[in-house]
Design a protein around this motif. Structure first.
Motif, PDB file in Angstrom:
ATOM      1  N   LEU A 167      23.202  33.656  22.003  1.00  0.00           N
ATOM      2  CA  LEU A 167      23.343  35.104  21.798  1.00  0.00           C
ATOM      3  C   LEU A 167      23.374  35.381  20.302  1.00  0.00           C
ATOM      4  O   LEU A 167      24.117  34.728  19.559  1.00  0.00           O
ATOM      5  CB  LEU A 167      24.639  35.604  22.443  1.00  0.00           C
ATOM      6  CG  LEU A 167      25.060  37.053  22.147  1.00  0.00           C
ATOM      7  CD1 LEU A 167      24.051  38.039  22.720  1.00  0.00           C
ATOM      8  CD2 LEU A 167      26.456  37.323  22.709  1.00  0.00           C
ATOM      9  N   SER A 168      22.578  36.338  19.843  1.00  0.00           N
ATOM     10  CA  SER A 168      22.536  36.661  18.422  1.00  0.00           C
ATOM     11  C   SER A 168      22.086  38.110  18.241  1.00  0.00           C
ATOM     12  O   SER A 168      21.724  38.787  19.206  1.00  0.00           O
ATOM     13  CB  SER A 168      21.590  35.715  17.678  1.00  0.00           C
ATOM     14  OG  SER A 168      20.251  35.870  18.159  1.00  0.00           O
TER      15      SER A 168
ATOM     16  N   PRO B  87      15.631  30.673  33.222  1.00  0.00           N
ATOM     17  CA  PRO B  87      16.531  30.655  32.064  1.00  0.00           C
ATOM     18  C   PRO B  87      17.346  31.944  32.008  1.00  0.00           C
ATOM     19  O   PRO B  87      16.956  32.964  32.572  1.00  0.00           O
ATOM     20  CB  PRO B  87      15.571  30.567  30.876  1.00  0.00           C
ATOM     21  CG  PRO B  87      14.303  31.191  31.369  1.00  0.00           C
ATOM     22  CD  PRO B  87      14.210  30.827  32.827  1.00  0.00           C
ATOM     23  N   ALA B  88      18.485  31.869  31.352  1.00  0.00           N
ATOM     24  CA  ALA B  88      19.341  33.050  31.207  1.00  0.00           C
ATOM     25  C   ALA B  88      18.634  34.114  30.376  1.00  0.00           C
ATOM     26  O   ALA B  88      17.970  33.807  29.383  1.00  0.00           O
ATOM     27  CB  ALA B  88      20.661  32.666  30.550  1.00  0.00           C
TER      28      ALA B  88
ATOM     29  N   ALA C 297      27.395  36.790  18.646  1.00  0.00           N
ATOM     30  CA  ALA C 297      27.240  35.337  18.728  1.00  0.00           C
ATOM     31  C   ALA C 297      27.775  34.890  20.082  1.00  0.00           C
ATOM     32  O   ALA C 297      28.574  35.587  20.711  1.00  0.00           O
ATOM     33  CB  ALA C 297      27.985  34.637  17.597  1.00  0.00           C
ATOM     34  N   GLY C 298      27.308  33.714  20.524  1.00  0.00           N
ATOM     35  CA  GLY C 298      27.766  33.188  21.798  1.00  0.00           C
ATOM     36  C   GLY C 298      26.659  32.446  22.515  1.00  0.00           C
ATOM     37  O   GLY C 298      25.556  32.277  21.989  1.00  0.00           O
ATOM     38  N   THR C 299      26.978  31.990  23.741  1.00  0.00           N
ATOM     39  CA  THR C 299      25.997  31.259  24.529  1.00  0.00           C
ATOM     40  C   THR C 299      26.107  31.654  25.994  1.00  0.00           C
ATOM     41  O   THR C 299      27.153  32.120  26.453  1.00  0.00           O
ATOM     42  CB  THR C 299      26.206  29.735  24.430  1.00  0.00           C
ATOM     43  OG1 THR C 299      27.511  29.410  24.895  1.00  0.00           O
ATOM     44  CG2 THR C 299      26.014  29.237  23.010  1.00  0.00           C
ATOM     45  N   ALA C 300      24.998  31.438  26.691  1.00  0.00           N
ATOM     46  CA  ALA C 300      24.952  31.597  28.138  1.00  0.00           C
ATOM     47  C   ALA C 300      24.204  30.404  28.711  1.00  0.00           C
ATOM     48  O   ALA C 300      23.353  29.809  28.039  1.00  0.00           O
ATOM     49  CB  ALA C 300      24.248  32.889  28.519  1.00  0.00           C
ATOM     50  N   THR C 301      24.526  30.049  29.948  1.00  0.00           N
ATOM     51  CA  THR C 301      23.825  28.969  30.641  1.00  0.00           C
ATOM     52  C   THR C 301      23.001  29.562  31.766  1.00  0.00           C
ATOM     53  O   THR C 301      23.520  30.315  32.597  1.00  0.00           O
ATOM     54  CB  THR C 301      24.814  27.935  31.215  1.00  0.00           C
ATOM     55  OG1 THR C 301      25.592  27.397  30.146  1.00  0.00           O
ATOM     56  CG2 THR C 301      24.067  26.811  31.920  1.00  0.00           C
ATOM     57  N   GLY C 302      21.707  29.234  31.770  1.00  0.00           N
ATOM     58  CA  GLY C 302      20.813  29.789  32.764  1.00  0.00           C
ATOM     59  C   GLY C 302      20.879  29.063  34.091  1.00  0.00           C
ATOM     60  O   GLY C 302      21.523  28.007  34.220  1.00  0.00           O
ATOM     61  N   ALA C 303      20.186  29.599  35.090  1.00  0.00           N
ATOM     62  CA  ALA C 303      20.094  28.934  36.390  1.00  0.00           C
ATOM     63  C   ALA C 303      19.371  27.599  36.271  1.00  0.00           C
ATOM     64  O   ALA C 303      19.532  26.725  37.128  1.00  0.00           O
ATOM     65  CB  ALA C 303      19.379  29.854  37.379  1.00  0.00           C
ATOM     66  N   ASP C 304      18.602  27.452  35.177  1.00  0.00           N
ATOM     67  CA  ASP C 304      17.910  26.183  34.941  1.00  0.00           C
ATOM     68  C   ASP C 304      18.792  25.156  34.254  1.00  0.00           C
ATOM     69  O   ASP C 304      18.368  24.053  33.952  1.00  0.00           O
ATOM     70  CB  ASP C 304      16.648  26.418  34.105  1.00  0.00           C
ATOM     71  CG  ASP C 304      16.953  27.040  32.736  1.00  0.00           C
ATOM     72  OD1 ASP C 304      18.156  27.301  32.446  1.00  0.00           O
ATOM     73  OD2 ASP C 304      16.007  27.290  31.968  1.00  0.00           O
TER      74      ASP C 304
ATOM     75  N   VAL D  78      24.147  39.339  31.399  1.00  0.00           N
ATOM     76  CA  VAL D  78      23.234  38.218  31.562  1.00  0.00           C
ATOM     77  C   VAL D  78      22.651  38.245  32.965  1.00  0.00           C
ATOM     78  O   VAL D  78      23.341  38.551  33.937  1.00  0.00           O
ATOM     79  CB  VAL D  78      23.949  36.870  31.289  1.00  0.00           C
ATOM     80  CG1 VAL D  78      25.084  36.634  32.275  1.00  0.00           C
ATOM     81  CG2 VAL D  78      22.959  35.706  31.326  1.00  0.00           C
ATOM     82  N   ALA D  79      21.360  37.959  33.051  1.00  0.00           N
ATOM     83  CA  ALA D  79      20.680  37.780  34.333  1.00  0.00           C
ATOM     84  C   ALA D  79      20.280  36.318  34.449  1.00  0.00           C
ATOM     85  O   ALA D  79      19.930  35.676  33.451  1.00  0.00           O
ATOM     86  CB  ALA D  79      19.456  38.685  34.417  1.00  0.00           C
TER      87      ALA D  79
END
Length: 400
Positions: A134-135, A53-54, A121-128, A77-78
């Protein structure tokens, strides 16, 4: 003989069976043979266990307080990519920022305010393949005091080859190293130089040697949001871009009562001068490298100690803060080129003073030799060239 003949008569089926058994034993390693597997998809992790996950990291961290607005503000992000990022202040205004091309980081492109709250605020998409939100919030510091800075150089100006850069703060700087890290000087062609703290409120930059003519210089003091003392922060950034003009050096010798003007390596003038009276330490012209600070068509001079006030002189060029000028004085023409009778200034005839005045630039060096007193840092704001280079660099707050 009998047994050999018997072996030759063995049935073909038995021979084939024995060969198969031998081959089976030779291939056995104790593990089952590997089973072919499909290749992982392009860009994948190779297995479900590696599809992570991110992991989001914010700077400053969520919940941080008293953040300096000058500190870096970013998200990284990793094991994933950023899809969207917003940073909003307490008034609902979004802070401008830039997403990196690889979508692995985002950073602000405008400064934050003092004493404000900010929300991520925001979002990231993980490798999964799953989204991560984001908060978080942080607050910036409310300074006890804000300190401003002012430069002695201006945009689009032209200065002489010895021109120092001076940054003056409106009050005392206690964390000089932090303040100096916020300063930069860029030159074309590249010019070696160093900052030096001459007081608690003033830091200067000068080159190791005189600038090359035509050098382009940009000085930037990014002090806004920088902590430069206990509860003290920079008020605003300041900067200037200027040019170094032609090379002009004045060389004067108090013993010969003359001064030469050397422009771009060629002598263009040799004037008779009356320097300060050598026998009086209060009137002597100091030896050393002076720097032209400013010039006036007329200037009113006073020195009550020596009994004169409001004496107007023409074509006055200040070369130190201890009262030394190059100026015209008709009353001392009789002594010019013969005797030193002034109160520290370089006296020229009014016509020669005008000629020199018309061609001078702020920042031109004036190198005086032969007197009984030496110019020192006590003699004013532009005493930068009284230091050796080694001594100068030791005045940097970042010197080793």
């Amino acid at each position: 003989m009998r047994s050999l003949r018997t072996a030759r008569r063995l049935p073909a089926a038995l021979v084939a069976l024995g060969l198969a058994a031998a081959l089976g034993l030779g291939a056995c390693s104790g593990d089952p043979a590997p089973t072919p597997t499909s290749q992982p998809p392009a860009g994948g992790s190779g297995s479900a266990a590696e599809a992570l996950p991110a992991k989001l990291t914010t700077q400053p961290a969520a919940g941080a307080h008293d953040v300096a607005p000058g500190d870096p503000v970013k998200v990284t992000v990793a094991d994933g990519q950023l899809e969207s990022v917003t940073l909003t202040n307490s008034e609902g205004k979004q802070v401008a920022g830039q997403l990196a091309a690889d979508k692995r980081s985002w950073a602000t492109t405008e400064v934050l305010g003092y004493g404000k709250s900010y929300t991520w605020a925001g979002t990231a998409t993980g490798a999964d393949g799953k989204p991560v939100q984001l908060s978080g919030q942080f607050t910036t510091v409310s300074p006890k005091r804000q300190v401003s800075g002012s430069l002695n150089v201006g945009d689009d100006k032209t200065y002489g080859i010895a021109m120092p850069i001076a940054l003056t703060f409106s009050s005392k700087v206690t964390d000089k190293a932090a303040a100096e890290k916020a300063l930069s000087v860029e030159t074309t062609p590249k010019t070696e130089g160093s900052w030096a703290w001459l007081s608690d409120t003033q830091v200067h930059w000068r080159p190791k040697e005189y600038y090359q003519p035509g050098t382009k210089v940009t000085v930037t003091a990014k002090i806004y949001g920088v902590k430069i003392g206990d509860g003290v922060y920079g008020k605003q950034d300041v900067s200037a871009s200027f040019t170094i003009g032609r090379s002009q050096i004045v060389k004067g010798d108090t013993r010969t009562h003359r001064m030469q003007v050397i422009r771009d390596g060629q002598q263009i003038a040799d004037y008779p001068v009356s320097y300060g009276l050598d026998s009086d330490p209060g009137r002597v012209t100091h030896s050393g490298t002076h720097v032209v600070m400013e010039k006036y068509p007329t200037y009113s001079m006073s020195n009550p100690r020596y009994g004169y006030t409001d004496v107007n002189v023409p074509w006055a060029v200040r070369i130190s803060n201890n009262g030394e000028f190059i100026h015209g004085l008709q009353a001392s023409v009789w002594a010019q080129g013969k005797q030193n009778v002034s109160h520290g200034c370089l006296n020229l005839s009014p016509a020669r003073a005008k000629e020199y005045y018309d061609g001078v630039l702020t920042g031109d060096p004036v190198e005086i030799t032969g007197s009984t007193q030496q110019l020192s840092p006590r003699d004013g704001d532009y005493s930068d060239w009284t230091y050796s280079w080694d001594d100068w660099t030791k005045l940097s707050a970042l010197s080793a």
